[in-house]
Write an enzyme that holds these catalytic residues in place. Structure first.
Site, PDB file in Angstrom:
ATOM      1  N   TYR A 193      -9.944  -0.312   2.931  1.00 10.98           N
ATOM      2  CA  TYR A 193      -9.418  -0.299   4.292  1.00 10.98           C
ATOM      3  C   TYR A 193      -9.046   1.109   4.738  1.00 10.98           C
ATOM      4  CZ  TYR A 193      -8.724  -4.975   6.330  1.00 10.98           C
ATOM      5  OH  TYR A 193      -8.902  -6.186   6.957  1.00 10.98           O
TER       6      TYR A 193
ATOM      7  N   ASP B 242       0.815  -1.213   0.000  1.00 13.99           N
ATOM      8  CA  ASP B 242       0.000   0.000   0.000  1.00 13.99           C
ATOM      9  C   ASP B 242       0.847   1.259   0.000  1.00 13.99           C
ATOM     10  OD1 ASP B 242      -2.411  -1.297  -0.153  1.00 13.99           O
ATOM     11  OD2 ASP B 242      -2.712  -1.379   1.999  1.00 13.99           O
TER      12      ASP B 242
END
Length: 649
Positions: A395, A311
């Site tokens: 998320y 990420d």
């Protein structure tokens, strides 16, 4: 070359580690366009401060001449399909370097993140696959641009720039689409061409039928799972006030608080960075940052098997930071810090309130009751909280640094948001995940976070020592078998300093000064105390395993090197692996009494629960740095007693 008006910028920054201002970001982009003759096909990925060498910063004083202000820029040319790095002097208004970087793909850019959905929705093959599932209103589809991972030579970063988007479907605009995953449909998008190049449909799985909403107006509708009829009315308010203001002071990005000193930094890739953390004039950590976060999924189904994302290195968590809201994300007397990043044209973008700082009561600091006299002494502990929260697709990640009045530094990641969902046929139980609603499941997965700690415990000469506890051998010195001791292993070089947790030995690590000792004659030190952790569950033989070589060990120690900043390497996007920490340590540099960097990786193991749906309660994971001989005793002895308060009936 076409004449271009020379960009201007006034450099007034007092400290060499102040993040780039909006004016400086714009000036750096303009200088590059002018000197390199850049066209519109060249996109600005990241523009960040090119930090001066550590030695220069440590030697600098406010009354000295300012250090040069420079910007480090990552660029991508869509026409050439080429990546470049540049360093721009804002002081001299000149491009200092322009370097092609061969065989890599930079992180996915904001404009690509937002354009991917429309590209997929317009593709006839994807539309036909959706019709096979009974979907005709394609505007209700949510298409998340998942990074491609590495699935074989066809993903060669030199050949094409791709993502592998996944699809979900809302029942109405704004409704919670993650309740209806389109299982088995995988798309490949060429980001340079702006088109879908592959559509793989592995078979129709019915869309789950039950809604799972967490916001109005759908939350209270009949049929929502779980059922909520109304907001509860029995929550009494809690008021947190500081009538005399906070105990911290702020000067630009410099912070002082109850003996602590530090600087707040922010970059588009790393997000929140702490610089020059020290206590009472004594240095502890020169630079503390998230060096990578990696999320591998443990489900071999076609829709999930390529889901192993970096990420930070494939997206960047700084430009994804939220604008935080008083009373919601942060409570109390708040000081906010904006994050200044760039858009893909090179223009500055300000994220208001990207960083939140406030004080919290943290329970008792210490207490003792003299049972003979009844005398009681107790002190309340406080902590300074410095946090940022980012949204990466489904998320949310909250990154929290805590400084405590007892000298402890804590790093905590708070995980929330929405699980990445999959669908199974009615009545089927998923083999590699957990049902959260009929036909809907959350795949098994893990989250690994690697934090880079450029240490300066009482100076730059440090030694890292592993501390194990073990029973003492039986014999005359241990006649009752109750004795145990600690054992020290000095991590003398990078080959030795690749270490794993061992709970059976209560293992931790001390970062000791090689130059300063305490009043007791031992080296002053800070101890890295592991928290909850877990090793990777994927096979070392997995095709993607080399991409995350840093997860092979929980602790690595390297010689300080400003060019080695990211645990999985500078460019993990579409890369087969071998970068980052495994490459950094190949020279086996000496570490004893040296300027060292400690890298600590900790994992969150997520076997999904029904309680994680439809939005996930916060889960936490992290570690601590605790003083271990750094002070001569309890540094919180000078905390004043709290005024007693009586509780009314």
């Amino acid at each position: 070359m076409t004449a271009v008006e020379e960009p201007t910028v006034t450099v007034t920054t007092a400290h060499p580690l102040e993040p780039l201002t909006a004016d400086e970001i714009g000036a750096a982009a303009a200088l590059l366009r002018a000197e390199q003759g850049l066209g519109d096909s060249v996109r600005f990925v990241f523009v960040a401060l090119h930090e001066p060498p550590k030695s220069a910063v440590l030697a600098w004083t406010p009354d000295a001449a300012p250090l040069p202000r420079e910007a480090h820029v990552v660029l991508y040319d869509r026409t050439e399909r080429a990546t470049y790095e540049a360093v721009v002097s804002l002081t001299d208004r000149a491009v200092l370097s322009w370097t092609p970087v061969e065989g890599v793909q930079p992180p996915i850019m904001a404009e690509e993140f937002t354009s991917c959905e429309a590209i997929v929705q317009a593709d006839p093959r994807w539309q036909e696959a959706m019709r096979r599932r009974g979907i005709e209103d394609f505007s209700l589809a949510m298409v998340d641009p998942w990074a491609s991972s590495w699935t074989g030579p066809q993903d060669d970063p030199s050949a094409r720039r791709i993502v592998r988007p996944l699809t979900w479907v809302r029942s109405a605009p704004g409704e919670h689409g993650y309740a209806r995953p389109v299982e088995g449909l995988v798309v490949v998008v060429d980001l340079d061409a702006g088109e879908v190049v592959e559509v793989a449909d592995h078979g129709v799985v019915p869309l789950p039928t039950q809604p799972g909403n967490y916001e109005e107006p759908w939350l209270f509708e009949p049929g929502n799972v779980p059922a909520v009829e109304a907001y509860r009315a029995d929550v009494a308010p809690i008021s947190i006030t500081q009538p005399d203001g906070p105990s911290f002071t702020v000067d630009g990005h410099a912070v002082t608080w109850l003996g602590w000193e530090l600087r707040i930094g922010f970059t588009p890739r790393e997000g929140l960075v702490l610089h020059e953390v020290g206590y009472a004039g004594r240095p502890i950590v020169y630079r503390a940052s998230l060096a990578e976060m990696y999320v591998p999924y443990g489900d071999p189904a076609p829709t999930h098997r390529f889901k192993n994302v970096f990420d930070q290195g494939e997206y960047g968590v700084g430009w994804l930071a939220n604008s935080l809201t008083l009373g919601c994300d942060c409570v109390g007397h708040i000081h906010y810090v904006d994050g200044v990043v760039n858009d893909n044209d090179g223009a500055p973008v300000t994220i208001p309130n990207a960083v939140c700082m406030h004080e919290e009561d943290a329970g008792i600091a210490w207490k003792h009751t003299d049972f003979r006299t009844g005398a009681v002494q107790v002190r309340r502990r406080r902590r300074l909280v410095i946090s940022t929260i980012v949204t990466v697709g489904n998320y949310e990640y909250g990154y929290f640094w805590y400084l405590y009045t007892d000298g402890t530094i804590e790093y905590e990641v708070k995980l929330t948001g929405v699980i990445s969902t999959g669908a199974v046929a009615p009545g089927e139980v998923p083999a590699h995940g957990t049902l959260v609603a009929p036909g809907l499941y959350g795949p098994n997965h893990q989250h690994f976070f690697c934090v880079r700690l450029d240490m300066t415990v009482d100076g730059t000469a440090n030694t890292v020592v592993e501390i194990d506890s073990a029973p003492s051998p039986p014999g005359p010195a241990n006649p009752h078998g109750n004795a145990w001791q600690t054992h020290r292993t000095v991590l003398t070089s990078e080959a030795v300093a690749q270490r794993d947790l061992d709970a059976t030995k209560a293992r931790y690590w001390k970062i000791e000064s090689a130059e300063r000792t305490s009043v007791l004659g031992a080296p002053t030190a800070y101890a890295l105390m592991p928290g909850a952790n877990v090793p990777p569950m994927y096979s070392p033989e997995a095709m993607f395993a080399p991409r995350a070589g840093f997860t092979q060990h929980q602790l690595w120690v390297t010689a300080a090197d400003d060019t080695q900043r990211y645990a999985a390497g500078d460019y993990p996007n579409q890369h087969p692996g071998g970068q980052g920490l495994p490459a950094y340590v190949t020279d086996d540099r000496p570490l004893e009494g040296q300027d060292v960097v400690v890298w600590y990786t900790f994992g969150a193991h997520h076997v999904v629960r029904p309680e994680d749906w439809p939005v996930m309660p916060v889960s936490t994971v992290g570690f601590m740095l605790k003083p271990s001989g750094f002070f001569d005793g309890n540094p919180s002895l000078d905390l004043p007693p709290s005024a007693p308060h009586c509780h009314g009936s």
